[in-house]
Design a protein around this motif. Structure first.
Motif, mmCIF file in Angstrom:
data_model
loop_
_atom_site.group_PDB
_atom_site.id
_atom_site.type_symbol
_atom_site.label_atom_id
_atom_site.label_comp_id
_atom_site.label_asym_id
_atom_site.label_seq_id
_atom_site.Cartn_x
_atom_site.Cartn_y
_atom_site.Cartn_z
ATOM 1 N N PHE A 228 0.839 -1.209 0.000
ATOM 2 C CA PHE A 228 0.000 0.000 0.000
ATOM 3 C C PHE A 228 0.871 1.256 0.000
ATOM 4 O O PHE A 228 0.563 2.230 -0.688
ATOM 5 C CB PHE A 228 -0.936 -0.003 1.209
ATOM 6 C CG PHE A 228 -1.996 -1.064 1.158
ATOM 7 C CD1 PHE A 228 -2.597 -1.418 -0.037
ATOM 8 C CD2 PHE A 228 -2.405 -1.721 2.303
ATOM 9 C CE1 PHE A 228 -3.576 -2.397 -0.099
ATOM 10 C CE2 PHE A 228 -3.382 -2.700 2.266
ATOM 11 C CZ PHE A 228 -3.974 -3.039 1.059
ATOM 12 N N GLU A 229 1.969 1.224 0.739
ATOM 13 C CA GLU A 229 2.861 2.384 0.778
ATOM 14 C C GLU A 229 3.513 2.601 -0.587
ATOM 15 O O GLU A 229 3.591 3.737 -1.084
ATOM 16 C CB GLU A 229 3.917 2.177 1.858
ATOM 17 C CG GLU A 229 4.867 3.348 2.035
ATOM 18 C CD GLU A 229 4.157 4.633 2.421
ATOM 19 O OE1 GLU A 229 4.613 5.718 1.971
ATOM 20 O OE2 GLU A 229 3.150 4.562 3.163
ATOM 21 N N SER A 230 3.971 1.520 -1.224
ATOM 22 C CA SER A 230 4.602 1.644 -2.544
ATOM 23 C C SER A 230 3.604 2.143 -3.585
ATOM 24 O O SER A 230 3.923 3.000 -4.417
ATOM 25 C CB SER A 230 5.157 0.284 -2.996
ATOM 26 O OG SER A 230 6.187 -0.146 -2.148
ATOM 27 N N ALA A 231 2.396 1.618 -3.535
ATOM 28 C CA ALA A 231 1.379 2.031 -4.498
ATOM 29 C C ALA A 231 1.017 3.499 -4.313
ATOM 30 O O ALA A 231 0.765 4.220 -5.289
ATOM 31 C CB ALA A 231 0.136 1.154 -4.367
ATOM 32 N N TRP A 232 1.013 3.953 -3.069
ATOM 33 C CA TRP A 232 0.724 5.379 -2.823
ATOM 34 C C TRP A 232 1.832 6.259 -3.394
ATOM 35 O O TRP A 232 1.559 7.275 -4.042
ATOM 36 C CB TRP A 232 0.542 5.619 -1.330
ATOM 37 C CG TRP A 232 0.098 7.020 -1.032
ATOM 38 C CD1 TRP A 232 0.874 8.077 -0.631
ATOM 39 C CD2 TRP A 232 -1.233 7.525 -1.159
ATOM 40 N NE1 TRP A 232 0.109 9.195 -0.495
ATOM 41 C CE2 TRP A 232 -1.195 8.898 -0.812
ATOM 42 C CE3 TRP A 232 -2.462 6.961 -1.531
ATOM 43 C CZ2 TRP A 232 -2.328 9.704 -0.823
ATOM 44 C CZ3 TRP A 232 -3.585 7.767 -1.538
ATOM 45 C CH2 TRP A 232 -3.517 9.115 -1.196
ATOM 46 N N ARG A 233 3.079 5.829 -3.186
ATOM 47 C CA ARG A 233 4.202 6.594 -3.743
ATOM 48 C C ARG A 233 4.180 6.581 -5.266
ATOM 49 O O ARG A 233 4.527 7.573 -5.914
ATOM 50 C CB ARG A 233 5.541 6.024 -3.247
ATOM 51 C CG ARG A 233 5.853 6.336 -1.792
ATOM 52 C CD ARG A 233 7.337 6.116 -1.517
ATOM 53 N NE ARG A 233 7.789 4.795 -1.934
ATOM 54 C CZ ARG A 233 7.845 3.743 -1.144
ATOM 55 N NH1 ARG A 233 7.474 3.850 0.134
ATOM 56 N NH2 ARG A 233 8.273 2.582 -1.600
#
Length: 457
Positions: A228-233
Motif C-alpha cells: 500500500f505504501e509503494s502504491a501510494w508513492r
C-alpha cells in the motif's frame, strides 16, 4: 459403506463424492468445475449417477466449487433434502444467484457472437432454478448429531475456512466417515480454528496446499502494508481479486485492525461486489460464530464492514465509475481467480499501467487468468481483446483460507489412531507431496483417488 469419487479428485474444483450406505445414496458436495475453458465445459456433462436416485445432499460450505452445480442437480431430477450449516444456508442463495447471473450473462455474450446456423447457448441454470433448489435446503447447527435419512447420521464440526464451513462426520452401516471439507488455517481472522476429530474408519481430506507452508501471517501483513505504501508513492491503484465469501471480509478485518498503521484513511476503498455486500450482512447475522479476537476488533476499532472511506458498489454504474480513478483506489472485486466478474473490467483499465499493483491473496487454479498473471504472462486476453501486462504483481500466500501442509498434517494427527486417509481437492503435486509426508510420519498408505474410483469402508 462405499464411497465413489467423482470430482475434486486430482484437481481443486468440482467437489463431488457419493456415499452408498444403509441402502441410501448420500452426496457430499456438488461443486462447479472452474479454471480453463475445457474444465468449465465439463459442467454441462451428465452426472455420473442418476440425480433422481440421490437420497440426500450434504454440503461442506458455500463456496461455488462445492455448491455450484446444486441447482443443476435439482434441475436434472434430485428432489431430496440438502443439509448445510445454518450460516452456510444463508450464504448459499447469495452465491448461487450470483453464479446464475454470471451464467446468463456469459450465454448472452456468447449468443451475440454466434455465427449463422450455430445453436443458441443456454446458461447452465437460471435464477429460478436456484430458487427451486433453495426450497430443499435444511440448516443444521454445529455439534448436533442428527439422522438425515433412515440409517445415516451426520454431525457438522467447524472447519474454520469460511463462515459456516464444516467438517462432516457421517455414520452408517456401523462405520464412520469423516470428510474435512476445506480446512482453514489456525488463527484465521473472524473464524474459529478447525475442530479436531478423534476417530474415523476413513478420512477424506483436502490437500490444496499439501506441498507448501504459508508465510507467517505477521510477515504477510507487513508485506501488505508495504504494498500500500509503494502504491501510494507510485500514485497508482491497488487491485485485489478476492472471493466474495471469506477473503473480502478478512481483508476488511485487517484494514480495520491496521487502519492507522497503513494510513488507510488517505485511500478510497471499493468493495466492488453486490454479492460481497450481501455476504457482509450474513456475517453480521452470525456474530456468534466469530472468534474472541474478532469480537475485540469490532469493539475497539472501526467496524471492518463500515469503514469511513469504504464504498460498496452495488450497481453496474457504480462499478464503472471506479475506473475514473487512475490513482488512490484500493479495489477489491470478484472473482478471486480473476476468471470472471467485475475484477476483469478493472484489470482492463489498469493492466497497462506501470504504477498499478495487482495483489493475489488466494489460490489461483490451473487455467485461470489469475494463474497466468501470477506466472508472469506479458499479454492476456479479456473479453476477446489482448492486453499488455505492465502492472506490478504481488502474491500474498499468508492470507490463504486453506490450511497449509503443516496445518493439514496437524489436523490429521488429531485422530487417536491413524485411520485410512484419502486425499481430495488438490492438484497431483500437492497431493503426492502430502501423501509422502503423512505416510512416512504415520506409517500408513495414503490413497490418491481419481474420478470414478470406488473405495469400501
Amino acid at each position: 459403506m462405499q464411497v465413489e469419487f467423482h470430482g475434486a479428485a486430482g484437481e481443486v474444483t468440482g467437489s463431488l463424492h457419493l456415499v452408498i450406505a444403509a441402502g441410501k445414496r448420500i452426496l457430499l458436495d456438488c461443486g462447479l468445475m472452474q479454471g480453463s475453458r475445457e474444465s468449465e465445459a465439463r459442467n454441462v456433462d451428465p452426472f455420473p449417477f442418476e440425480p433422481s436416485q440421490i437420497d440426500a445432499l450434504v454440503v461442506s460450505h458455500a463456496h461455488i466449487d462445492h455448491i455450484g452445480r446444486v441447482p443443476l442437480l435439482v434441475k436434472r431430477g434430485f428432489s431430496g433434502p440438502i443439509f448445510v450449516q445454518h450460516a452456510g444456508a444463508d450464504l448459499m442463495p447469495v452465491m448461487l444467484l450470483d453464479s446464475a447471473s454470471l451464467a446468463e450473462s456469459d450465454a448472452l455474450r456468447a449468443n451475440r457472437k454466434r455465427g449463422a446456423g450455430e445453436p443458441e447457448v443456454q446458461p447452465l441454470y437460471a435464477r429460478e432454478d436456484v430458487e427451486l433448489a433453495m426450497e430443499q435446503v435444511r440448516g443444521l447447527p454445529y455439534g448436533s448429531r442428527q439422522e438425515i435419512v433412515p440409517g445415516v447420521e451426520i454431525t457438522f464440526r467447524d472447519a474454520g475456512h469460511i463462515l459456516g464451513s464444516c467438517i462432516i462426520e457421517l455414520w452408517a452401516d456401523g462405520r464412520k466417515l469423516v470428510f474435512s471439507g476445506d480446512l482453514g488455517p489456525k488463527g484465521t481472522p473472524i473464524l474459529r480454528d478447525p475442530e479436531l476429530v478423534r476417530d474415523a474408519d476413513l478420512v477424506l481430506m483436502e490437500s490444496t496446499y499439501g506441498d507448501r507452508n504459508h508465510r507467517e501471517r505477521a510477515d504477510t501483513l507487513h508485506e501488505l502494508g508495504d504494498i500500500f505504501e509503494s502504491a501510494w508513492r507510485d500514485r497508482g491503484n491497488v487491485l485485489i481479486p478476492a472471493f466474495a465469501v471469506g477473503r473480502s471480509q478478512e481483508l476488511l478485518y485487517w484494514f480495520a485492525k491496521y487502519w492507522d498503521q497503513w494510513q488507510l484513511s488517505r485511500w478510497k476503498i471499493f468493495l466492488d461486489s453486490p454479492m460481497a455486500a450481501k455476504v457482509v450482512s450474513v456475517y453480521d447475522r452470525h456474530a456468534e460464530l466469530f472468534d474472541q479476537e474478532a469480537l475485540q476488533v469490532w469493539k475497539d476499532k472501526p467496524n471492518p464492514f463500515r469503514l469511513p472511506n469504504l464504498h460498496i458498489s452495488a450497481s453496474t454504474a457504480e462499478s464503472m465509475a471506479i475506473n475514473q480513478f487512475e490513482s488512490g483506489a484500493i479495489i477489491i472485486a470478484g472473482s478471486g481467480m480473476a476468471n470472471g466478474g467485475r475484477i476483469l473490467h478493472h484489470l482492463k483499465y489498469n493492466l497497462g499501467r506501470r504504477n498499478a499493483h495487482m495483489v493475489f491473496v488466494g489460490y489461483q487454479a490451473e487455467g485461470t487468468l489469475g494463474r497466468r498473471l501470477v506466472e508472469g504472462a506479458k499479454w492476456v486476453r479479456i473479453h476477446g481483446r489482448d492486453y499488455r501486462v505492465n502492472a506490478q504483481k504481488h502474491t500474498i500466500g499468508g492470507l490463504s483460507a486453506h490450511a497449509d501442509q503443516r496445518g493439514l498434517m496437524e489436523w490429521y494427527a488429531g485422530f487417536d489412531q491413524h485411520p485410512p486417509l484419502v486425499l481430495v481437492h488438490g492438484e497431483d503435486k500437492a497431493r503426492e507431496t502430502l501423501a509422502g509426508e503423512i505416510g512416512e510420519r504415520h506409517g500408513i498408505r495414503v490413497e490418491l483417488v481419481r474420478p470414478g474410483m470406488v473405495l469400501e469402508v
